[in-house]
Design a protein around this motif. Structure first.
Motif, mmCIF file in Angstrom:
data_model
loop_
_atom_site.group_PDB
_atom_site.id
_atom_site.type_symbol
_atom_site.label_atom_id
_atom_site.label_comp_id
_atom_site.label_asym_id
_atom_site.label_seq_id
_atom_site.Cartn_x
_atom_site.Cartn_y
_atom_site.Cartn_z
ATOM 1 N N LEU A 89 34.155 37.845 28.224
ATOM 2 C CA LEU A 89 35.299 38.753 28.347
ATOM 3 C C LEU A 89 35.610 39.031 29.810
ATOM 4 C CD1 LEU A 89 34.608 41.374 25.531
ATOM 5 C CD2 LEU A 89 36.146 39.399 25.467
ATOM 6 N N ASP A 90 34.566 39.240 30.611
ATOM 7 C CA ASP A 90 34.781 39.480 32.031
ATOM 8 C C ASP A 90 35.281 38.218 32.729
ATOM 9 O OD1 ASP A 90 34.097 42.131 31.911
ATOM 10 O OD2 ASP A 90 32.031 41.844 32.559
ATOM 11 N N ARG A 91 34.834 37.065 32.256
ATOM 12 C CA ARG A 91 35.314 35.828 32.870
ATOM 13 C C ARG A 91 36.820 35.654 32.638
ATOM 14 N NH1 ARG A 91 33.220 29.690 31.952
ATOM 15 N NH2 ARG A 91 33.704 30.174 29.779
ATOM 16 N N ASP B 129 40.627 46.940 39.147
ATOM 17 C CA ASP B 129 39.212 46.667 39.410
ATOM 18 C C ASP B 129 38.694 45.622 38.438
ATOM 19 O OD1 ASP B 129 39.238 48.489 41.433
ATOM 20 O OD2 ASP B 129 38.191 50.073 40.333
ATOM 21 N N VAL B 130 38.358 44.456 38.965
ATOM 22 C CA VAL B 130 37.886 43.354 38.130
ATOM 23 C C VAL B 130 36.562 42.861 38.694
ATOM 24 C CG1 VAL B 130 38.369 41.048 37.227
ATOM 25 C CG2 VAL B 130 40.238 42.684 37.548
ATOM 26 N N ASP B 131 35.501 42.953 37.908
ATOM 27 C CA ASP B 131 34.197 42.477 38.369
ATOM 28 C C ASP B 131 34.213 40.954 38.525
ATOM 29 O OD1 ASP B 131 32.913 44.954 38.535
ATOM 30 O OD2 ASP B 131 32.432 44.929 36.399
ATOM 31 N N ALA C 28 23.974 32.143 38.495
ATOM 32 C CA ALA C 28 25.113 32.877 39.047
ATOM 33 C C ALA C 28 24.804 33.356 40.454
ATOM 34 C CB ALA C 28 25.460 34.064 38.155
ATOM 35 N N ARG C 29 25.744 33.238 41.351
ATOM 36 C CA ARG C 29 25.568 33.653 42.740
ATOM 37 C C ARG C 29 25.809 35.143 42.909
ATOM 38 N NH1 ARG C 29 30.493 32.473 46.746
ATOM 39 N NH2 ARG C 29 29.849 34.541 47.423
ATOM 40 N N GLU C 30 25.423 35.679 44.035
ATOM 41 C CA GLU C 30 25.708 37.075 44.368
ATOM 42 C C GLU C 30 27.139 37.171 44.906
ATOM 43 O OE1 GLU C 30 23.406 40.481 46.870
ATOM 44 O OE2 GLU C 30 24.088 38.752 48.046
ATOM 45 N N TRP C 31 27.814 38.241 44.472
ATOM 46 C CA TRP C 31 29.159 38.518 44.978
ATOM 47 C C TRP C 31 29.129 39.890 45.637
ATOM 48 C CZ3 TRP C 31 32.946 34.880 44.875
ATOM 49 C CH2 TRP C 31 32.759 33.791 44.007
ATOM 50 N N LEU C 32 29.405 39.934 46.933
ATOM 51 C CA LEU C 32 29.392 41.192 47.668
ATOM 52 C C LEU C 32 30.694 41.952 47.455
ATOM 53 C CD1 LEU C 32 27.880 39.981 51.066
ATOM 54 C CD2 LEU C 32 26.691 41.130 49.170
ATOM 55 N N ALA C 33 30.576 43.278 47.390
ATOM 56 C CA ALA C 33 31.777 44.103 47.263
ATOM 57 C C ALA C 33 32.669 43.893 48.478
ATOM 58 C CB ALA C 33 31.382 45.572 47.135
ATOM 59 N N ILE D 13 40.935 37.984 46.975
ATOM 60 C CA ILE D 13 40.472 38.604 45.737
ATOM 61 C C ILE D 13 39.459 39.686 46.081
ATOM 62 C CG2 ILE D 13 39.180 38.243 43.596
ATOM 63 C CD1 ILE D 13 40.432 35.494 43.397
ATOM 64 N N THR D 14 39.694 40.888 45.562
ATOM 65 C CA THR D 14 38.815 42.021 45.835
ATOM 66 C C THR D 14 37.810 42.197 44.702
ATOM 67 O OG1 THR D 14 40.513 43.162 47.117
ATOM 68 C CG2 THR D 14 38.700 44.501 46.253
ATOM 69 N N ILE D 15 36.535 42.266 45.076
ATOM 70 C CA ILE D 15 35.454 42.529 44.126
ATOM 71 C C ILE D 15 35.015 43.976 44.339
ATOM 72 C CG2 ILE D 15 33.098 41.902 43.470
ATOM 73 C CD1 ILE D 15 33.786 39.042 44.267
ATOM 74 N N PRO D 16 35.186 44.843 43.338
ATOM 75 C CA PRO D 16 35.013 46.287 43.547
ATOM 76 C C PRO D 16 33.575 46.717 43.807
ATOM 77 C CG PRO D 16 35.419 45.818 41.235
ATOM 78 C CD PRO D 16 35.642 44.537 41.967
ATOM 79 N N ARG D 17 32.605 45.981 43.290
ATOM 80 C CA ARG D 17 31.194 46.358 43.473
ATOM 81 C C ARG D 17 30.349 45.096 43.568
ATOM 82 N NH1 ARG D 17 33.222 47.223 38.711
ATOM 83 N NH2 ARG D 17 33.823 49.316 39.329
#
Length: 397
Positions: free
Chosen positions: A274-276, A395-397, A244-249, A232-236
């Protein structure tokens, strides 16, 4: 883009251990001298001449008998074995009794002929510390007030079985719940189980629900592990916020535990619920792509593991017979990832009602979508609304 890997996925499992060499396999037994039929060197020498021809004929007859037996098993028994396996795994899927409202047909949406099938997919927020595989991981039976539905999706399968559309209904969507007034849509499951959930969604959309499938989040974790994790790609980079934890790009290879964190989180996301829902869709898309591209469906051992896991963690309504399940699976054999479309129900804004943060639908835009689902015209709908903010992008945060 930086590649991020989950360390838990790099350790070797039992499958990395060298297998014991059991020696060559033959349809004939060999004695300690390595000779066929128990003939040692002395016997072989004595058998030269007149005795050699009968022995060869005996070996030939045995070879033919073994060959015929193998052919009968391979070609005569294969069909029966396939039927047995299909029935076995279909039977392992739990059935949900009384999953539909007991209302007269006149008080429910009419079924539209030749318009495909629509499933209501429900993910529960039941969080167990018990095993994540086996019978204890299955979607638990409904008990009043025990769970609220954490995820709701309408899954419409086109009549020609060439495309599938999934529409998420955010859990905080403010809707009328029959017998309870207005409330968040996920309360319907808590108050009245699958039947009230189905009735609430049917009243909201005017779409006749054909079938129901329920899974809890530990089930998603087990399914992820069954296919070896997903990318799974996290764009930013998303900074830690509260719990909530940190998610690195970057691209993360997630095992079941990390994927579970990914799909559950909402507090660190710009648009919350909505993002979830988009994360949940993104995860399902990644899981589907991994399943279709990794040879899972063409590998008997991988397919067996996946089917076994699905049977352990999923439940469906008792209107779906074993035959219905594998007929459905077979009918979808040609669907590819680009034929599966994800979107949110049209968003109408956020609001606060009695101290509750809720999501409102755009009733006008939603009506257009519900009609497209009801009449099996999703291809035309998507052609017109493909660039809308509700449709899942790359692109999905």
């Amino acid at each position: 883009m930086r590649k991020v890997h989950n360390a838990a996925m790099t350790s070797k499992g039992r499958g990395d251990e060298p297998e014991e060499d059991t020696g060559p396999l033959s349809i004939f037994d060999r004695d300690e001298h390595g000779d066929e039929d128990g003939d040692g060197p002395a016997e072989e020498a004595a058998a030269q001449g007149a005795g050699e021809a009968p022995r060869r004929r005996r070996r030939l007859r045995r070879l033919l008998a073994w060959t015929l037996a193998v052919l009968l098993v391979l070609f005569g028994g294969a069909f029966g074995a396939v039927l047995w396996a299909a029935d076995h795994y279909a039977s392992s899927v739990r059935r949900i009794p009384d999953a539909f409202p007991t209302l007269p047909a006149s008080e429910q949406p009419s079924a539209v002929p030749h318009s495909g099938q629509t499933f209501l997919l429900v993910g529960l927020d039941a969080r167990s510390d018990g095993p994540t595989t086996g019978k204890d991981a299955g979607a638990p039976a409904w008990r009043a007030g025990a769970q609220r539905s954490d995820t709701m999706m309408l899954m419409h399968i086109s009549a020609d079985r060439k495309s599938v559309s999934l529409v998420s209904l955010p859990r905080d969507t403010w809707v009328p719940v029959p017998g309870h007034g207005k409330a968040k849509i996920n309360a319907a499951y808590s108050w009245g189980g699958p039947a009230l959930m189905v009735r609430t969604v049917q009243d909201l959309t005017g779409i006749r629900i054909d079938h129901v499938a329920v899974i809890d989040w530990s089930g998603f974790r087990a399914l992820t592990d069954a296919v070896g994790g997903v990318d799974i790609t996290i764009p930013r980079t998303i900074e830690a916020k509260g719990d909530a934890r940190e998610w690195l790009a970057g691209t993360h290879h997630m095992d079941g535990a990390e994927a579970l964190l990914y799909v559950r989180e909402r507090h660190g996301l710009p648009n919350g619920d909505l993002d979830r829902t988009k994360r949940q869709q993104n995860f399902l898309r990644s899981l589907m792509i991994k399943t279709m591209s990794s040879g899972t469906l063409s590998s008997p051992s991988k397919l067996t593991g996946l089917l076994g896991t699905i049977g352990d963690v999923a439940s469906v309504d008792d209107r779906l017979s074993n035959g219905d399940l594998y007929d459905l699976a077979w009918s979808l054999r040609d669907v590819r990832p680009d034929g599966v479309h994800f979107m949110n129900a049209p968003f109408g804004g956020f609001d606060t009602v009695d101290g509750q943060d809720v999501v409102l639908l755009d009733d006008g835009a939603a009506g257009v979508l519900w009609n497209a689902v009801r009449t099996d015209r999703m291809d035309a709908y998507l052609a017109e609304h493909r660039t809308s903010t509700g449709t899942l992008g790359t692109d999905v945060d």
